[in-house]
Design a protein around this motif. Structure first.
Motif, PDB file in Angstrom:
ATOM      1  N   MET C  40       0.823  -1.200   0.000  1.00  0.00           N
ATOM      2  CA  MET C  40       0.000   0.000   0.000  1.00  0.00           C
ATOM      3  C   MET C  40       0.862   1.257   0.000  1.00  0.00           C
ATOM      4  O   MET C  40       0.598   2.218  -0.732  1.00  0.00           O
ATOM      5  N   VAL C  43       2.412   2.437  -3.302  1.00  0.00           N
ATOM      6  CA  VAL C  43       1.449   3.153  -4.130  1.00  0.00           C
ATOM      7  C   VAL C  43       1.236   4.560  -3.587  1.00  0.00           C
ATOM      8  O   VAL C  43       1.196   5.541  -4.338  1.00  0.00           O
ATOM      9  N   TYR C  47       1.713   8.027  -5.419  1.00  0.00           N
ATOM     10  CA  TYR C  47       0.612   8.997  -5.452  1.00  0.00           C
ATOM     11  C   TYR C  47       1.107  10.383  -5.029  1.00  0.00           C
ATOM     12  O   TYR C  47       0.801  11.399  -5.660  1.00  0.00           O
ATOM     13  N   PRO C 120     -10.014   6.501  -1.022  1.00  0.00           N
ATOM     14  CA  PRO C 120      -9.214   5.826  -2.045  1.00  0.00           C
ATOM     15  C   PRO C 120      -8.258   6.809  -2.712  1.00  0.00           C
ATOM     16  O   PRO C 120      -8.564   7.999  -2.826  1.00  0.00           O
ATOM     17  N   GLY C 122      -5.174   7.040  -6.080  1.00  0.00           N
ATOM     18  CA  GLY C 122      -4.712   6.307  -7.256  1.00  0.00           C
ATOM     19  C   GLY C 122      -3.501   6.959  -7.885  1.00  0.00           C
ATOM     20  O   GLY C 122      -2.807   7.751  -7.248  1.00  0.00           O
ATOM     21  N   LEU C 123      -3.238   6.590  -9.134  1.00  0.00           N
ATOM     22  CA  LEU C 123      -2.049   7.092  -9.830  1.00  0.00           C
ATOM     23  C   LEU C 123      -2.466   7.823 -11.096  1.00  0.00           C
ATOM     24  O   LEU C 123      -1.841   7.721 -12.130  1.00  0.00           O
ATOM     25  N   GLY C 207       1.786  -3.509  -6.191  1.00  0.00           N
ATOM     26  CA  GLY C 207       0.937  -2.388  -5.809  1.00  0.00           C
ATOM     27  C   GLY C 207       0.676  -1.457  -6.975  1.00  0.00           C
ATOM     28  O   GLY C 207      -0.468  -1.071  -7.239  1.00  0.00           O
ATOM     29  N   THR C 211      -2.877  -0.934  -8.817  1.00  0.00           N
ATOM     30  CA  THR C 211      -3.555   0.361  -8.809  1.00  0.00           C
ATOM     31  C   THR C 211      -3.825   0.868 -10.221  1.00  0.00           C
ATOM     32  O   THR C 211      -4.877   1.437 -10.491  1.00  0.00           O
ATOM     33  N   ALA C 216      -7.760   2.813  -8.247  1.00  0.00           N
ATOM     34  CA  ALA C 216      -7.450   3.362  -6.929  1.00  0.00           C
ATOM     35  C   ALA C 216      -7.445   2.256  -5.886  1.00  0.00           C
ATOM     36  O   ALA C 216      -8.020   1.189  -6.082  1.00  0.00           O
ATOM     37  N   ILE C 217      -6.758   2.507  -4.776  1.00  0.00           N
ATOM     38  CA  ILE C 217      -6.826   1.591  -3.629  1.00  0.00           C
ATOM     39  C   ILE C 217      -7.068   2.421  -2.372  1.00  0.00           C
ATOM     40  O   ILE C 217      -6.928   3.644  -2.391  1.00  0.00           O
ATOM     41  N   THR C 218      -7.438   1.737  -1.298  1.00  0.00           N
ATOM     42  CA  THR C 218      -7.570   2.441  -0.023  1.00  0.00           C
ATOM     43  C   THR C 218      -6.401   2.024   0.862  1.00  0.00           C
ATOM     44  O   THR C 218      -5.738   1.008   0.592  1.00  0.00           O
ATOM     45  N   SER C 221      -6.396  -1.614   1.767  1.00  0.00           N
ATOM     46  CA  SER C 221      -6.385  -2.667   0.744  1.00  0.00           C
ATOM     47  C   SER C 221      -5.342  -3.741   1.026  1.00  0.00           C
ATOM     48  O   SER C 221      -5.538  -4.907   0.702  1.00  0.00           O
TER      49      SER C 221
END
Ligand SMILES: Nc1ncnc2c1ncn2[C@@H]1O[C@H](COP(=O)(O)OP(=O)(O)O)[C@@H](O)[C@H]1O
Ligand SMILES: [Mg+2]
Lengths: 267, 328, 295
Positions: C40, C43, C47, C120, C122-123, C207, C211, C216-218, C221
């Protein structure tokens, strides 16, 4: 220190019912035949010895006798009753006690509590309900074991604060405090000096006078001769000789077992 | 309002948190690395809600039934997974906990789906809560004393040794599962009765982390450690408000440092200090001095013993040049 | 057919993630519970950086690899090595490593939660653009293709490395018998560090790819994936390379199947249920080797 030969003859094995009997016991670890068809009988009130080079299966045999190590085949009898399917704890409750080759004391209990762990299992050591719940009250069996193993003064020590030899005496005391009928000692004197060994030998003899049957794994020949009535010699998982200690150590096969090993190591 | 009344919510949370922590600590103390108590907690929350809302049961019967059912469920789980070893056992119980959460999401009317159950109001009082707590704590404290305490120590530290002194290790392990189920479910049932609402989000992985941190920071070998942990981690977020927005980070650092540097927790430090004082004090006692002196005298020929030991380790002392030769 | 494609894509993500966990668990006996957090946080770092500048695809992946490896090394040096140094026996050490991992994982989680308010992230700021190719009635995204190919290449590379190279042999020797390994002159510490770094790099890479394909991830995740990866490893058998491969795709297949068959969110229960099933029926896993005696 030596018991006279006559006394030993009077106790000659093979008379009466044995306390313990092993019939063709085998313990294999994969391809390793650690114990390979051992049969023996132990009579009450005698001290037996096992000698044999490292890796010859002595500890594994004791493991099998206490059901801690799984049997590949064979039979075990205690008081003439087969128990090779029973659990380790049930055979311990029949009062077969043992020590381990490596010191195994509980680090969070002091000496007294470590020993009392053995006494806890005794039928005759059931304090009344209140003192049992509150964990108060004495334990005569523990006191007695402390006495016998000469551990006075060390009661409140923790295992890590003791010398190696004293730790081993605590182990022995724990085994004694169970009031055993058969006591198995796996190299109890490893790391002890002559004085300490003599003390252990003395202790074993006094237990013998109480009628206890004992089996001692020991490398020191002098101690064997001084202590044991009857000695088994093992090599490669098999019994290669048995008899009076003086005779067994002179047995050419036994000498070969040790010497051969020594030889190979030097080669 | 008195301090007690203003902080009632935190006090209630401390009590349920303590029971939850104990539901993990008790098996851990018996050498069973199981988190199943957390699953029982989730079960307890929902079962409590269902009994009160759908069956109009009173508080005490609800707690009793829920607790027993939780105990039995975890006991049955234990029967299946008992033979697994350390880590895999732990992970199997984690899976069990998470499955309870998934069942809660998918349980339809009974569990209320993603919104959960709410409005659980009953005749539960703080008097009930304190009584249950005291009974539980006394029983747990007793299990750390005397014969039972010693045997639990043995089962944890050396199961093989334990069975060699006649302890039925298997039964102890099963008991560990049963008791952790009882405690977890009781904690869950009480939680729903004071909190009145439950959603699947309340019983996730974070609950395992919370219960574990309580006993790791507090101390894993005594109920006192669980108390310390429950108090610290229920009240810490409140105290850390002072630190402000980084409170979560501070919390994380505390847990990480405790887990790495003092695996026996705060209570463990106290025990060690106590032992050190004892050691110092007892060197002044005559009997002990005599014993130590005697031991030293006996082991003066230590060098010789050491040499012999090395000899034993390398090869038996029955060698041509060794004691065997001397005896021939 | 489309489902099969989903299985392969999902399975590849699981494989990338589980590969790293399996590597440390099977060789140096470390079940790293901060693996999800590392995943996580890589990522998260990406971000943050993308907030400042726009970067193309490859540099973003490299950031993931670097951050993952670095964090993994930190965890090893600051936490696991300290635990092992103090541990008295293997059983408690195993347990403390698990607990220590859980403890350490809280820190990156707290930072990310604090910064994103648990939303969330993301990239999106990467200059990478999603393409979808349509072949017949199949829809393949470029990121799915990249994920599958990367997973396949890395798995083969890792398997070969473990089997062929000197270090690989040494690692396997540690996994089987520490003593033999030290006889072989293995530098246990250096090798453990290298293993952890590789494992972390895999987490970071997984990761980023995860993503990119999901958007997106939280912050949480990682935890879910952790349990899933555990399922993959257990399924195939601890320490077996074929095992993780099988476990990852099998889990993905089961999940996709459950997703198409049932309504609701039972899919989450698949991995947990599989863990149970395997532990009950065949604790050594499908390709598991027999428990090796280590004394
Ligand atoms: N748990 C085990 N698994 C596999 N082999 C074992 C195990 N325990 C002992 N052995 C092997 O069995 C043989 C006998 O060992 P042991 O009984 O300890 O010998 P001794 O006590 O006479 O030195 C040795 O070759 C040893 O390596
Ligand atoms: Mg031995």
């Amino acid at each position: 220190m030596t018991t006279s030969a006559n006394e030993r003859v009077a106790h000659a094995p093979d008379s009466g019912t044995p306390v313990f009997e092993a019939r063709d016991v085998k313990v294999y670890f994969g391809g390793v035949k650690a114990v390979d068809g051992v049969s023996l009988k132990l009579m009450p009130g005698l001290i037996y010895g096992i000698i044999g080079p490292n890796g010859s299966g002595k500890s594994t045999l004791i493991g099998a006798m206490t059901r801690l190590t799984k049997l590949t085949s064979g039979e075990l009898l205690f008081d003439g009753e087969p128990y090779h399917n029973a659990s380790a704890s049930s055979i311990a409750r029949k009062r077969v006690a043992r020590t381990f080759q490596t010191v195994r004391l509980l680090p969070d209990l002091d000496v007294r509590d470590n020993i009392r762990l053995g006494a806890d299992g005794r039928q005759d050591e059931r304090p009344n309900l209140l003192s049992r719940i509150l964990g108060i009250g004495g334990s005569p069996a523990t006191d007695d074991a402390i006495d016998k193993a000469q551990l006075h003064g060390f009661e409140s020590f923790y295992p890590s604060e003791l010398s190696y030899g004293t730790q081993r005496r605590v182990e022995i005391a724990r085994a004694i405090s169970t009031n055993p009928r058969l006591l198995l000692l796996d190299e109890p004197t490893a790391g002890m000096n002559q004085t300490e060994r003599a003390e252990i030998s003395q202790l074993m003899k006094s237990l013998k006078n109480d009628g206890l049957c004992q089996l001692l794994v020991e490398h020191d020949v002098q101690m064997m001769i001084d202590t044991c009535d009857h000695v088994f010699a093992m090599n490669f998982g098999k019994l290669i000789a048995e008899g009076r200690p003086e005779d067994v150590v002179r047995d050419p096969q036994v000498q070969e077992a040790y010497l051969g090993r020594k030889w190979r190591e030097h080669a | 309002m008195s301090w007690y009344d203003t902080n009632l919510v935190l006090i209630q949370a401390t009590i349920t948190g303590l029971l939850l922590a104990l539901s993990i600590q008790i098996p851990l103390r018996m050498g069973v690395f199981s988190f199943a108590g957390v699953g029982a907690y989730g079960f307890g929350c929902y079962a409590g809600a269902v009994l009160v809302l759908d069956h109009q049961m009173a508080a005490l019967p609800t707690i009793l039934v829920t607790t027993l059912a939780g105990g039995l469920i975890v006991l049955v789980l234990g029967l299946f997974i008992n033979r697994l070893n350390g880590l895999t056992l732990a992970m199997a119980t984690v899976a069990f906990d998470l499955i309870i959460g998934v069942v809660a999401v998918n349980g339809g009317e009974t569990t209320g789906g993603a919104t959960g159950r709410y409005g659980v109001i009953s005749d539960f009082t703080m008097g009930h809560m304190w009584t249950i707590l005291v009974v539980v704590m006394v029983l747990v404290a007793l299990s750390e004393r005397g014969k039972l305490g010693r045997r639990i120590d043995a089962v944890r530290d050396d199961p093989e040794l334990a069975s060699s002194v006649g302890i039925r290790v298997y039964n102890y392990r099963l008991a560990a599962f049963f008791v952790s189920g009882l405690l977890g479910a009781a904690a869950g049932a009480m939680n729903i009765l004071v909190r009145s609402a439950i959603t699947p989000l309340d019983i996730g992985f974070h609950l395992i982390v919370l219960a574990l941190t309580m006993i790791i920071v507090g101390g894993s070998l005594s109920w006192k450690g669980a108390v310390i942990g429950a108090v610290v981690f229920t009240w810490l977020p409140d105290v850390l408000q002072v630190i402000g927005e980084w409170q979560e980070l501070v919390y994380g650092v505390i847990v990480a440092v405790a887990a790495v540097l003092m695996p026996r927790g705060i209570y463990g430090l106290y025990v060690e200090a106590k032992r050190a004082v004892l050691r110092r004090r007892r060197t002044r006692r005559g009997a002990v001095r005599a014993a130590v002196a005697a031991e030293r005298a006996r082991t003066t020929d230590d060098d010789e013993a050491l040499a012999e030991m090395e000899d034993d380790l390398g090869s038996p002392s029955v060698t041509p040049g060794g004691s065997m030769g001397a005896n021939l | 057919m489309q489902d099969l494609l989903s299985v392969v894509t999902l399975g590849s993500i699981y494989l990338l993630f589980a590969l790293g966990m399996s590597l440390t668990w099977g060789t140096i006996d470390i079940l790293n519970f901060s693996h999800g957090s590392i995943f996580m946080f890589s990522v998260f770092t990406g971000y943050l950086i993308l907030d400042l500048t726009t970067l193309p695809f490859l540099p973003v992946l490299l950031i993931g690899v670097a951050v993952g490896a670095l964090m993994s090394l930190l965890v090893q040096v600051l936490a696991f090595e300290q635990i092992l140094k103090r541990a008295t026996n293997k059983k408690t050490a195993e347990m403390q490593i698990l607990i220590g991992g859980i403890g350490v994982a809280i820190i990156p989680l707290a930072i990310a939660q604090h910064h994103t308010k648990s939303n969330p992230f993301g990239l999106r700021e990467s200059s990478f653009e999603l393409h979808t190719w349509v072949v017949g009635d199949l829809r393949i995204t470029n990121i799915a293709a990249i994920t599958v190919v990367t997973a396949a290449i890395l798995w083969v590379a890792m398997a070969l490395w473990l089997r062929r190279s000197r270090q690989g042999l040494a690692l396997r020797a540690i996994g089987v018998d520490t003593e033999v390994a030290s006889l072989m002159g293995v530098h246990r510490r250096r090798l453990a560090l290298a293993t952890m770094a590789v494992s972390g790099a895999l987490a970071g890479l997984a990761g980023m790819l995860f993503t990119f394909s999901l958007g997106a991830i939280t912050p949480e995740s990682g935890d879910t994936l952790l349990v899933k990866a555990f399922a993959c490893i257990i399924l195939g058998g601890i320490g077996s390379m074929r095992g993780v491969l099988f476990g990852s795709y099998f889990l993905a297949a089961c999940e996709v199947w459950v997703l198409t068959q049932t309504s609701g969110s039972w899919v989450e229960a698949v991995s947990f249920g599989l863990i149970f099933l395997v532990l009950l029926i065949r604790p050594t896993g499908v390709f598991g080797r027999k428990e090796v005696r280590r004394t």
